[in-house]
Design a protein around this motif. Structure first.
Motif, PDB file in Angstrom:
ATOM      1  N   LYS A 179       0.808  -1.212   0.000  1.00 14.14           N
ATOM      2  CA  LYS A 179       0.000   0.000   0.000  1.00 14.14           C
ATOM      3  C   LYS A 179       0.843   1.265   0.000  1.00 14.14           C
ATOM      4  O   LYS A 179       0.426   2.294  -0.501  1.00 14.14           O
ATOM      5  CB  LYS A 179      -0.933   0.006   1.227  1.00 14.14           C
ATOM      6  N   SER A 180       2.009   1.228   0.596  1.00 11.42           N
ATOM      7  CA  SER A 180       2.890   2.385   0.660  1.00 11.42           C
ATOM      8  C   SER A 180       4.220   2.020   0.011  1.00 11.42           C
ATOM      9  O   SER A 180       4.496   0.858  -0.298  1.00 11.42           O
ATOM     10  CB  SER A 180       3.112   2.820   2.114  1.00 11.42           C
ATOM     11  N   SER A 181       5.032   3.055  -0.178  1.00 11.78           N
ATOM     12  CA  SER A 181       6.340   2.841  -0.792  1.00 11.78           C
ATOM     13  C   SER A 181       7.362   2.295   0.195  1.00 11.78           C
ATOM     14  O   SER A 181       8.469   1.930  -0.206  1.00 11.78           O
ATOM     15  CB  SER A 181       6.855   4.161  -1.371  1.00 11.78           C
ATOM     16  N   LYS A 182       7.020   2.238   1.461  1.00 13.49           N
ATOM     17  CA  LYS A 182       7.963   1.740   2.456  1.00 13.49           C
ATOM     18  C   LYS A 182       8.076   0.218   2.365  1.00 13.49           C
ATOM     19  O   LYS A 182       7.068  -0.478   2.191  1.00 13.49           O
ATOM     20  CB  LYS A 182       7.502   2.133   3.864  1.00 13.49           C
ATOM     21  N   PRO A 183       9.271  -0.324   2.480  1.00 14.63           N
ATOM     22  CA  PRO A 183       9.412  -1.790   2.409  1.00 14.63           C
ATOM     23  C   PRO A 183       8.868  -2.459   3.664  1.00 14.63           C
ATOM     24  O   PRO A 183       8.764  -1.844   4.727  1.00 14.63           O
ATOM     25  CB  PRO A 183      10.934  -1.978   2.299  1.00 14.63           C
ATOM     26  N   LEU A 184       8.513  -3.721   3.495  1.00 12.67           N
ATOM     27  CA  LEU A 184       8.025  -4.485   4.635  1.00 12.67           C
ATOM     28  C   LEU A 184       9.150  -4.743   5.632  1.00 12.67           C
ATOM     29  O   LEU A 184      10.323  -4.862   5.257  1.00 12.67           O
ATOM     30  CB  LEU A 184       7.443  -5.822   4.169  1.00 12.67           C
ATOM     31  N   LYS A 185       8.781  -4.847   6.877  1.00 13.35           N
ATOM     32  CA  LYS A 185       9.758  -5.197   7.904  1.00 13.35           C
ATOM     33  C   LYS A 185      10.212  -6.640   7.712  1.00 13.35           C
ATOM     34  O   LYS A 185       9.483  -7.476   7.176  1.00 13.35           O
ATOM     35  CB  LYS A 185       9.159  -5.011   9.298  1.00 13.35           C
ATOM     36  N   ALA A 186      11.423  -6.902   8.163  1.00 12.65           N
ATOM     37  CA  ALA A 186      11.967  -8.256   8.021  1.00 12.65           C
ATOM     38  C   ALA A 186      11.123  -9.270   8.773  1.00 12.65           C
ATOM     39  O   ALA A 186      10.958 -10.417   8.320  1.00 12.65           O
ATOM     40  CB  ALA A 186      13.412  -8.286   8.511  1.00 12.65           C
ATOM     41  N   GLU A 187      10.543  -8.869   9.906  1.00 16.29           N
ATOM     42  CA  GLU A 187       9.719  -9.796  10.666  1.00 16.29           C
ATOM     43  C   GLU A 187       8.450 -10.183   9.899  1.00 16.29           C
ATOM     44  O   GLU A 187       8.009 -11.330   9.932  1.00 16.29           O
ATOM     45  CB  GLU A 187       9.339  -9.181  12.022  1.00 16.29           C
ATOM     46  N   VAL A 188       7.858  -9.199   9.185  1.00 24.81           N
ATOM     47  CA  VAL A 188       6.636  -9.493   8.416  1.00 24.81           C
ATOM     48  C   VAL A 188       6.957 -10.417   7.253  1.00 24.81           C
ATOM     49  O   VAL A 188       6.208 -11.361   6.965  1.00 24.81           O
ATOM     50  CB  VAL A 188       6.001  -8.176   7.929  1.00 24.81           C
ATOM     51  N   VAL A 189       8.074 -10.167   6.555  1.00 25.06           N
ATOM     52  CA  VAL A 189       8.464 -11.029   5.438  1.00 25.06           C
ATOM     53  C   VAL A 189       8.720 -12.447   5.928  1.00 25.06           C
ATOM     54  O   VAL A 189       8.294 -13.426   5.310  1.00 25.06           O
ATOM     55  CB  VAL A 189       9.705 -10.443   4.738  1.00 25.06           C
ATOM     56  N   GLN A 190       9.420 -12.562   7.047  1.00 25.01           N
ATOM     57  CA  GLN A 190       9.695 -13.884   7.593  1.00 25.01           C
ATOM     58  C   GLN A 190       8.397 -14.581   8.015  1.00 25.01           C
ATOM     59  O   GLN A 190       8.241 -15.799   7.836  1.00 25.01           O
ATOM     60  CB  GLN A 190      10.638 -13.756   8.788  1.00 25.01           C
ATOM     61  N   GLY A 191       7.454 -13.805   8.542  1.00 26.66           N
ATOM     62  CA  GLY A 191       6.170 -14.400   8.917  1.00 26.66           C
ATOM     63  C   GLY A 191       5.399 -14.914   7.715  1.00 26.66           C
ATOM     64  O   GLY A 191       4.773 -15.981   7.774  1.00 26.66           O
ATOM     65  N   ILE A 192       5.436 -14.178   6.591  1.00 25.24           N
ATOM     66  CA  ILE A 192       4.759 -14.639   5.378  1.00 25.24           C
ATOM     67  C   ILE A 192       5.413 -15.921   4.864  1.00 25.24           C
ATOM     68  O   ILE A 192       4.730 -16.866   4.440  1.00 25.24           O
ATOM     69  CB  ILE A 192       4.781 -13.534   4.307  1.00 25.24           C
ATOM     70  N   ALA A 193       6.743 -15.973   4.895  1.00 28.19           N
ATOM     71  CA  ALA A 193       7.444 -17.177   4.441  1.00 28.19           C
ATOM     72  C   ALA A 193       7.068 -18.390   5.288  1.00 28.19           C
ATOM     73  O   ALA A 193       6.807 -19.486   4.759  1.00 28.19           O
ATOM     74  CB  ALA A 193       8.950 -16.936   4.473  1.00 28.19           C
ATOM     75  N   HIS A 194       7.026 -18.219   6.601  1.00 26.81           N
ATOM     76  CA  HIS A 194       6.657 -19.341   7.475  1.00 26.81           C
ATOM     77  C   HIS A 194       5.184 -19.704   7.304  1.00 26.81           C
ATOM     78  O   HIS A 194       4.813 -20.878   7.432  1.00 26.81           O
ATOM     79  CB  HIS A 194       6.951 -18.985   8.925  1.00 26.81           C
ATOM     80  N   LEU A 195       4.337 -18.714   7.028  1.00 29.24           N
ATOM     81  CA  LEU A 195       2.926 -19.004   6.793  1.00 29.24           C
ATOM     82  C   LEU A 195       2.751 -19.891   5.570  1.00 29.24           C
ATOM     83  O   LEU A 195       2.014 -20.893   5.606  1.00 29.24           O
ATOM     84  CB  LEU A 195       2.167 -17.683   6.609  1.00 29.24           C
ATOM     85  N   VAL A 196       3.418 -19.553   4.480  1.00 28.35           N
ATOM     86  CA  VAL A 196       3.291 -20.339   3.256  1.00 28.35           C
ATOM     87  C   VAL A 196       3.895 -21.728   3.438  1.00 28.35           C
ATOM     88  O   VAL A 196       3.315 -22.748   3.026  1.00 28.35           O
ATOM     89  CB  VAL A 196       3.957 -19.589   2.085  1.00 28.35           C
ATOM     90  N   SER A 197       5.073 -21.787   4.075  1.00 28.45           N
ATOM     91  CA  SER A 197       5.728 -23.091   4.245  1.00 28.45           C
ATOM     92  C   SER A 197       4.939 -24.010   5.168  1.00 28.45           C
ATOM     93  O   SER A 197       4.934 -25.230   4.978  1.00 28.45           O
ATOM     94  CB  SER A 197       7.143 -22.888   4.796  1.00 28.45           C
ATOM     95  N   SER A 198       4.249 -23.447   6.139  1.00 32.21           N
ATOM     96  CA  SER A 198       3.469 -24.283   7.052  1.00 32.21           C
ATOM     97  C   SER A 198       2.168 -24.754   6.429  1.00 32.21           C
ATOM     98  O   SER A 198       1.524 -25.669   6.960  1.00 32.21           O
ATOM     99  CB  SER A 198       3.167 -23.500   8.340  1.00 32.21           C
ATOM    100  N   SER A 199       1.756 -24.145   5.318  1.00 31.85           N
ATOM    101  CA  SER A 199       0.495 -24.514   4.686  1.00 31.85           C
ATOM    102  C   SER A 199       0.667 -25.542   3.581  1.00 31.85           C
ATOM    103  O   SER A 199      -0.329 -26.070   3.079  1.00 31.85           O
ATOM    104  CB  SER A 199      -0.183 -23.261   4.111  1.00 31.85           C
ATOM    105  N   VAL A 200       1.899 -25.792   3.157  1.00 35.20           N
ATOM    106  CA  VAL A 200       2.155 -26.721   2.056  1.00 35.20           C
ATOM    107  C   VAL A 200       3.021 -27.859   2.581  1.00 35.20           C
ATOM    108  O   VAL A 200       4.045 -27.620   3.247  1.00 35.20           O
ATOM    109  CB  VAL A 200       2.856 -26.012   0.880  1.00 35.20           C
ATOM    110  N   GLU A 201       2.623 -29.061   2.325  1.00 35.90           N
ATOM    111  CA  GLU A 201       3.359 -30.229   2.803  1.00 35.90           C
ATOM    112  C   GLU A 201       4.732 -30.315   2.125  1.00 35.90           C
ATOM    113  O   GLU A 201       4.853 -30.189   0.907  1.00 35.90           O
ATOM    114  CB  GLU A 201       2.552 -31.492   2.504  1.00 35.90           C
ATOM    115  N   GLY A 202       5.751 -30.507   2.940  1.00 38.74           N
ATOM    116  CA  GLY A 202       7.104 -30.668   2.430  1.00 38.74           C
ATOM    117  C   GLY A 202       7.776 -29.392   1.977  1.00 38.74           C
ATOM    118  O   GLY A 202       8.837 -29.451   1.353  1.00 38.74           O
ATOM    119  N   LEU A 203       7.204 -28.230   2.291  1.00 35.45           N
ATOM    120  CA  LEU A 203       7.787 -26.951   1.874  1.00 35.45           C
ATOM    121  C   LEU A 203       8.500 -26.316   3.056  1.00 35.45           C
ATOM    122  O   LEU A 203       7.930 -26.175   4.142  1.00 35.45           O
ATOM    123  CB  LEU A 203       6.700 -26.012   1.348  1.00 35.45           C
ATOM    124  N   GLU A 204       9.762 -25.931   2.851  1.00 38.33           N
ATOM    125  CA  GLU A 204      10.540 -25.253   3.877  1.00 38.33           C
ATOM    126  C   GLU A 204      10.514 -23.746   3.625  1.00 38.33           C
ATOM    127  O   GLU A 204      10.377 -23.287   2.478  1.00 38.33           O
ATOM    128  CB  GLU A 204      11.978 -25.758   3.881  1.00 38.33           C
TER     129      GLU A 204
END
Length: 513
Positions: A179-204
Motif C-alpha cells: 500500500k505504501s512505498s515503504k518496504p516491509l519489515k523483516a519480521e513481516v516477510v519472515q512471517g509470510i514465508a513461514h505461513l506459506v511453508s506451514s500450509s504446504v506439505e514438504g515446503l521449507e
C-alpha cells in the motif's frame, strides 16, 4: 388602507432618493447573500461519503454499481473505479445487503472451486484445482496483512518418486503489492514465508521467494545453515545482547542521577564457535575386581611321598573410567566493553545579582559508586578482561533551547475540522459584509416621515420663535436643528400612539436596506 398607502409612498420615495450605483450595490449584495446562503445550506446538507469497498476488480465494481442503481443509492467512484463510496449512514447497511447477494466476488479463487461437482474429472485436473484453491486461500490470508494491497501465490509441488535421492523439494513464489512505498519489515516477510511453508506439505521456509510489485527481493536467499545466514543471525544476537545489557545499566544509572542524565553503550564480543568435547578419564586409585581365576596343579614323585599341590590365581581388575560428552553453548560472552556517560549536577548560583543554573561535576566517591553499580549490572568479569568506564561530562540535557525538538504543535490535527471552520468563517464574513452595508445606507437615508409637512412646520416654528423670547444661546440654533428636534418629537409621539404600525414600518425599512 391609508397607512399602507402612506407606507408605500414612503418606500417609493426612499427608493427614488437612491442613486443608480446604490441600487446596483443593493441588488448585488442581495443576490450574493442569497447565493451564499444557498451554497452554505447545500454544503451542510450534502451527504458525507465513506468507502464501501476498495481494491475492486472491474467486474466486481460494475456489479456493485448496478446493484446500487437498482436500490437508488447515490455513489461515487475513486481510485480509477477501484473504490466505491456511498453515504456514510448507509455503509454498513449496503455492505450487509451486497454480501447477501454474494458481492463482491473476489477474483481470487479458493476452496469454492470444489463447490460444483463435475463428473468425469480426471485425477490430473483435480490436482490442478487443489493447487489453485490452495494458492487462492494463501493469497486471501496474506491480504489480511495491513501493509499488503494485493498478493499472488505460485506453488510448485513435485510428484512423489520411489527413491528419496530423486525427490525434488517443493518451492513457492509470492508477489506482493504494498500500500505504501515503504518496504516491509523483516519480521513481516519472515512471517509470510513461514505461513506459506506451514500450509504446504514438504515446503521449507527457505524455499519461499517473496518479491514486491517492483521486482525487489524481500525474502532472505541464504540457507539456514549457510555462512551468510549464520553471520546475520550472529550479528542480530550480538545487537540484542548489547541492547539488553545497555538498557539494564542505563536504567540503574537513571534511577540515581535522574532521567536523561545517563548514556550507556555496550560492546559485547560473543563466542559463536560450536564446540563438542568428549572426555574419557581413568582413575587408578579406584579399582574394582572384575574377574578372578584360580588354577591348581597336583603332582606325585613316588609311592612313599605324598602328592604335591601347586595353585595359581589370576585376578583381573577394572579401572574406574569417566566418559563426558560436552557441548558448549553458542554465543557465550568473551569480553565486555562498557562506556557510560553521566551528566553533572545542576546547581543554582548567584552571579552578578542574577540566579543562573550551572552544571557542577560529581564528586569522585559518587563516581566510584556509579562505576561499581554499572559493573554489577552488566556482569563484570575480570577474568575475561572486561572494561567499564564511567565518565562525568556535561552533555546539555538541561539546555532550554533543545526543548523545542519534542514540543508538539497544538494545531497538528486541525485538518479534521477544516470544513466546519470554512463554513463558520464564510457565514461570519457574509454577516459582517451585510451589516457594514446596512450601516452605510442607513446613515445616508433620511426618515421619510412627514416630509410633506415640512413647509407648514417651518412656518409654525418661525412663528413660535417670533412670539417666544429665547435666551441668547438658543437664538443661535439653526432652523434645521429645530426641524430635526420637532421631527424627533413627532416620531416619538407616533410610536407611543401606534406601536404596532411603527414596528411594521421598521421591519419594512430593514428588509429594504
Amino acid at each position: 388602507m391609508a397607512d399602507r398607502a402612506e407606507l408605500q409612498q414612503q418606500l417609493t420615495g426612499l427608493v427614488g432618493r437612491l442613486t443608480l450605483g446604490q441600487k446596483m450595490m443593493i441588488g448585488f449584495v442581495t443576490l450574493a447573500a442569497i447565493a451564499g446562503i444557498i451554497l452554505l445550506v447545500t454544503l451542510v446538507n450534502a451527504p458525507t461519503y465513506s468507502t464501501l469497498f476498495n481494491n475492486l476488480s472491474p467486474e466486481d465494481a460494475s456489479k456493485i454499481v448496478a446493484k446500487l442503481k437498482e436500490k437508488n443509492v447515490p455513489y461515487q467512484l475513486e481510485d480509477g473505479g477501484k473504490s466505491v463510496l456511498v453515504p456514510k449512514q448507509k455503509v454498513y447497511e449496503m455492505r450487509l445487503a451486497l454480501a447477501g447477494e454474494g458481492l463482491p466476488q473476489s477474483s481470487v479463487i479458493g476452496y469454492e472451486i470444489f463447490d460444483r461437482t463435475n463428473l468425469g474429472v480426471s485425477d490430473f485436473v483435480q490436482k490442478v484445482n487443489y493447487r489453485r484453491a490452495l494458492e487462492g486461500e494463501l493469497a486471501r490470508t496474506i491480504l489480511t496483512i495491513e501493509e499488503v494491497e494485493a498478493a499472488r501465490v505460485h506453488l510448485v509441488v513435485p510428484e512423489k518418486v520411489l527413491f528419496k535421492e530423486d525427490e525434488k523439494p517443493s518451492t513457492a513464489s509470492v508477489v506482493l503489492k504494498l500500500k505504501s512505498s515503504k518496504p516491509l519489515k523483516a519480521e513481516v516477510v519472515q512471517g509470510i514465508a513461514h505461513l506459506v511453508s506451514s500450509s504446504v506439505e514438504g515446503l521449507e521456509s527457505s524455499n519461499v521467494t517473496i518479491v514486491d510489485s517492483r521486482g525487489q527481493l524481500l525474502s532472505d536467499v541464504h540457507k539456514p545453515n549457510s555462512v551468510a545466514a549464520l553471520t546475520t543471525t550472529q550479528y542480530e544476537t550480538q545487537q540484542r545482547v548489547e541492547a539488553y545489557l545497555g538498557q539494564k545499566a542505563q536504567t540503574l544509572l537513571e534511577s540515581v542521577v535522574g532521567n536523561g542524565n545517563a548514556l550507556v553503550q555496550v560492546n559485547a564480543e560473543l563466542d559463536f564457535r560450536q564446540v563438542e568435547r568428549t572426555l574419557e578419564q581413568y582413575d587408578p586409585d579406584k579399582t574394582v575386581v572384575r574377574s578372578e581365576q584360580i588354577s591348581e596343579e597336583k603332582s606325585s614323585s613316588g609311592d612313599s611321598l605324598p602328592p604335591s599341590t601347586r595353585s595359581n590365581t589370576v585376578t583381573n581388575y577394572e579401572v574406574n573410567k569417566t566418559v563426558e560428552h560436552i557441548v558448549e553453548n553458542i554465543g557465550n560472552i568473551k569480553r565486555l566493553t562498557v562506556a557510560a556517560l553521566v551528566n553533572g549536577v545542576p546547581t543554582t548560583v548567584t552571579r552578578d545579582g542574577q540566579k543562573v543554573t550551572e552544571i557542577q561535576p560529581r564528586p569522585e566517591p559518587e563516581m566510584r559508586q556509579l562505576t561499581d553499580l554499572v559493573r554489577k549490572a552488566v556482569g563484570f568479569n575480570p577474568v575475561r578482561n572486561d572494561e567499564v568506564s564511567v565518565t562525568n561530562l556535561t552533555f546539555g540535557t538541561h539546555l532550554p533551547e533543545q526543548e523545542f525538538i519534542y514540543r508538539s504543535s497544538p494545531l497538528a490535527d486541525w485538518t479534521e475540522y477544516k470544513e466546519q471552520l470554512f463554513l463558520g468563517v464564510a457565514m461570519l464574513g457574509a454577516v459582517l459584509v451585510l451589516w457594514s452595508l446596512l450601516r452605510r445606507f442607513r446613515s445616508r437615508i433620511e426618515l421619510p416621515v412627514l416630509e410633506t409637512d415640512i413647509p407648514s412646520l417651518s412656518a409654525q416654528l418661525e412663528a413660535k420663535r417670533a412670539v417666544i423670547e429665547l435666551p441668547s444661546p438658543e437664538e443661535e440654533i439653526s432652523t434645521d436643528a429645530l426641524l430635526r428636534n420637532e421631527r424627533r418629537k413627532r416620531i416619538s409621539e407616533y410610536i407611543r400612539e401606534k406601536p404596532g404600525d411603527s414596528a411594521r414600518l421598521l421591519k419594512v425599512w430593514l428588509a429594504e436596506e
